[in-house]
Design a protein around this motif. Structure first.
Motif, mmCIF file in Angstrom:
data_model
loop_
_atom_site.group_PDB
_atom_site.id
_atom_site.type_symbol
_atom_site.label_atom_id
_atom_site.label_comp_id
_atom_site.label_asym_id
_atom_site.label_seq_id
_atom_site.Cartn_x
_atom_site.Cartn_y
_atom_site.Cartn_z
ATOM 1 N N GLU A 89 0.832 -1.208 0.000
ATOM 2 C CA GLU A 89 0.000 0.000 0.000
ATOM 3 C C GLU A 89 0.865 1.256 0.000
ATOM 4 N N LEU A 90 1.964 1.230 0.739
ATOM 5 C CA LEU A 90 2.883 2.368 0.757
ATOM 6 C C LEU A 90 3.496 2.593 -0.627
ATOM 7 N N VAL A 91 3.920 1.518 -1.264
ATOM 8 C CA VAL A 91 4.539 1.644 -2.588
ATOM 9 C C VAL A 91 3.513 2.075 -3.631
ATOM 10 N N HIS A 92 2.321 1.524 -3.567
ATOM 11 C CA HIS A 92 1.286 1.932 -4.518
ATOM 12 C C HIS A 92 1.003 3.429 -4.393
ATOM 13 N N THR A 93 0.883 3.912 -3.164
ATOM 14 C CA THR A 93 0.594 5.329 -2.958
ATOM 15 C C THR A 93 1.774 6.193 -3.385
ATOM 16 N N PHE A 94 2.983 5.736 -3.109
ATOM 17 C CA PHE A 94 4.179 6.431 -3.596
ATOM 18 C C PHE A 94 4.132 6.567 -5.118
ATOM 19 N N SER A 95 3.769 5.495 -5.812
ATOM 20 C CA SER A 95 3.740 5.536 -7.274
ATOM 21 C C SER A 95 2.656 6.491 -7.772
ATOM 22 N N LEU A 119 1.574 9.234 -6.206
ATOM 23 C CA LEU A 119 2.028 10.605 -5.979
ATOM 24 C C LEU A 119 2.920 11.072 -7.129
ATOM 25 N N HIS A 120 3.853 10.217 -7.516
ATOM 26 C CA HIS A 120 4.775 10.585 -8.588
ATOM 27 C C HIS A 120 4.089 10.552 -9.960
ATOM 28 N N ASP A 121 3.203 9.583 -10.175
ATOM 29 C CA ASP A 121 2.479 9.506 -11.446
ATOM 30 C C ASP A 121 1.639 10.756 -11.679
ATOM 31 N N ASP A 122 0.965 11.218 -10.632
ATOM 32 C CA ASP A 122 0.120 12.403 -10.780
ATOM 33 C C ASP A 122 0.944 13.613 -11.203
ATOM 34 N N ILE A 123 2.162 13.713 -10.697
ATOM 35 C CA ILE A 123 3.034 14.820 -11.102
ATOM 36 C C ILE A 123 3.450 14.655 -12.556
ATOM 37 N N TRP A 147 0.228 16.890 -5.062
ATOM 38 C CA TRP A 147 1.072 17.968 -5.579
ATOM 39 C C TRP A 147 0.279 19.250 -5.785
ATOM 40 N N LYS A 148 -1.005 19.133 -6.088
ATOM 41 C CA LYS A 148 -1.850 20.315 -6.213
ATOM 42 C C LYS A 148 -2.143 20.926 -4.844
ATOM 43 N N ALA A 149 -2.316 20.082 -3.852
ATOM 44 C CA ALA A 149 -2.694 20.549 -2.519
ATOM 45 C C ALA A 149 -1.491 21.093 -1.731
ATOM 46 N N TYR A 150 -0.311 20.487 -1.917
ATOM 47 C CA TYR A 150 0.848 20.839 -1.101
ATOM 48 C C TYR A 150 2.014 21.413 -1.899
ATOM 49 N N GLY A 151 2.024 21.200 -3.223
ATOM 50 C CA GLY A 151 3.139 21.633 -4.049
ATOM 51 C C GLY A 151 3.899 20.435 -4.596
ATOM 52 N N THR A 152 4.601 20.658 -5.707
ATOM 53 C CA THR A 152 5.303 19.560 -6.373
ATOM 54 C C THR A 152 6.431 19.009 -5.522
ATOM 55 N N VAL A 188 9.006 1.010 -12.958
ATOM 56 C CA VAL A 188 9.701 2.163 -13.538
ATOM 57 C C VAL A 188 9.899 1.963 -15.037
ATOM 58 N N ARG A 189 10.254 0.739 -15.425
ATOM 59 C CA ARG A 189 10.423 0.443 -16.845
ATOM 60 C C ARG A 189 9.121 0.678 -17.614
ATOM 61 N N GLY A 190 8.012 0.198 -17.046
ATOM 62 C CA GLY A 190 6.726 0.380 -17.695
ATOM 63 C C GLY A 190 6.312 1.836 -17.759
ATOM 64 N N GLN A 191 6.568 2.576 -16.686
ATOM 65 C CA GLN A 191 6.226 3.996 -16.681
ATOM 66 C C GLN A 191 7.059 4.751 -17.706
ATOM 67 N N ALA A 192 8.341 4.391 -17.820
ATOM 68 C CA ALA A 192 9.203 5.043 -18.816
ATOM 69 C C ALA A 192 8.688 4.788 -20.226
ATOM 70 N N ASP A 193 8.324 3.532 -20.516
ATOM 71 C CA ASP A 193 7.789 3.221 -21.836
ATOM 72 C C ASP A 193 6.502 3.991 -22.098
ATOM 73 N N ASP A 194 5.643 4.065 -21.095
ATOM 74 C CA ASP A 194 4.375 4.761 -21.266
ATOM 75 C C ASP A 194 4.606 6.245 -21.580
ATOM 76 N N LEU A 195 5.549 6.869 -20.889
ATOM 77 C CA LEU A 195 5.854 8.270 -21.162
ATOM 78 C C LEU A 195 6.436 8.446 -22.568
ATOM 79 N N LEU A 196 7.287 7.503 -22.973
ATOM 80 C CA LEU A 196 7.887 7.593 -24.307
ATOM 81 C C LEU A 196 6.874 7.351 -25.425
#
Length: 356
Positions: A106-112, A114-118, A132-137, A176-184
């Motif tokens: 649950e901690l890792v999912h929420t961490f991901s 937070l970063h995904d939303d940014i 990030w909208k509520a507290y800043g990037t 991280v690999r999947g997120q990188a591919d998705d962004l690319l």
């Protein structure tokens, strides 16, 4: 990921007892039981953080508002923590054996998130501003980093923690690999030799979505000292589930009911996302016309109709069915406790049919 699958689009499995109605009845109880089991340990872990960082973490879990006042918004349903508890039970251990794994997941999912939303520029999640909208990037990045560190600390403190930390690290590397591919994917052309193909998408979805679901299902078993083949089976089942989940989300992103999904109709087309139905349709004779509409951003309703006529929707649902069948095959062939497998099967049906 949210929404409701078109009726009858996906099977829930070959077992007569596990009908959609039965699954719908079972899942609220499963999720409530697992949340009640995990929540105290999750709160204790978050309580060890710096107070300001802890507040951001509590906000991200839906426990409080900005400033720390008790939340009126509901938090997540806890699907991944439930998978961790059920994974431990499937390996023959008592439910409490899966708590540390559930907290870490649950901690890792929420961490991901937070970063995904940014990275995605998303300003809202579950009906209120993202962290990030509520507290800043900068603060949101810091909170995500803290949650990741806390997940590792939580596992490392457990007996067998070294194996669990290794399993989590592998899953995070894949994520991280999947997120990188998705962004690319966003920068690749709609047509031509460099376009994104369905096989590229499958690999991305397994890494970005499947890796953490596989880890969630397997991590409780890892901490109980389960046999490697049991751990591997749970991980494979979770990875197949993740791909099916992502593809169903793609279908909903184009054709889902906004009253259910909470997203505007044809939202993924307006955003130019390279989702599975789109990629399949781009390989059809209508591909050039669809690509032109997507590049211009005009007439998303026309693009949606063409994608469906080109077989994109049907191919996506068939692909999701294939992965659900693979989950069933893996679960049926592994030495797992029957009760936990039935509960996992109910949760599986929920994941591809309900808001998550």
């Amino acid at each position: 990921m949210s929404g409701s699958l078109p009726p009858g689009a996906l099977p829930t499995g070959p077992h007569p007892a596990d009908t959609p109605a039965r699954a719908a009845d079972d899942v609220p109880h499963i999720l409530t039981r697992c949340r009640a089991l995990v929540r105290p340990a999750l709160e204790e872990a978050v309580g060890r953080l710096h107070p300001w960082v802890g507040e951001m973490a509590a906000y991200s879990f839906g426990w409080c508002e900005v400033g720390g006042a008790p939340a009126v918004a509901s938090g997540g349903k806890g699907v991944r923590q439930a998978l961790a508890v059920l994974g431990a039970e499937a390996a023959g251990a008592p439910e409490r054996a899966g708590v540390a794994a559930a907290v870490a997941v649950e901690l890792v999912h929420t961490f991901s998130l937070l970063h995904d939303d940014i990275m995605d520029g998303d300003g809202d999640r579950r009906g209120r501003p993202t962290v990030w909208k509520a507290y800043g990037t900068g603060p949101a990045v810091l909170a995500g980093d803290a949650l990741f560190a806390l997940a590792v600390e939580t596992l490392a403190a457990e007996r067998g923690g070294a194996h669990a930390v290794r399993a989590l690290s592998v899953a995070l590397g894949d994520l991280v690999r999947g997120q990188a591919d998705d962004l690319l994917f966003a920068g690749r052309p709609w047509t031509g030799p460099e376009r994104v193909r369905p096989d590229d998408y499958r690999a991305m979805a397994e890494h970005k979505t499947g890796a953490l679901l596989g880890c969630a299902a397997a991590l409780g078993a890892v901490l109980t000292g389960a046999e490697p083949e049991t751990v591997a089976a749970l991980d494979r089942a979770g990875r197949h589930l993740g791909v099916a989940f992502q593809i169903v989300d793609d279908v909903l992103g184009i054709w889902g009911d906004p009253r259910v999904t909470g997203k505007p109709v044809h939202g993924d087309l307006r955003e130019g996302k390279k989702t599975f139905p789109v990629l399949v349709a781009l390989g059809s004779p209508a591909g050039d016309r669809i690509a032109g509409l997507l590049e211009s951003g005009d007439a998303p309703e026309t693009a949606a109709a063409l994608i469906e006529e080109a077989g994109g929707r049907a191919a996506a649902l068939a692909e999701a069915r294939r992965h659900i069948t693979a989950v069933e095959t893996v679960l049926a062939g592994a030495p797992l406790a029957p009760g936990a497998v039935r509960a996992t099967r109910s949760l599986l049906a929920y994941l591809v049919r309900r808001d998550v």
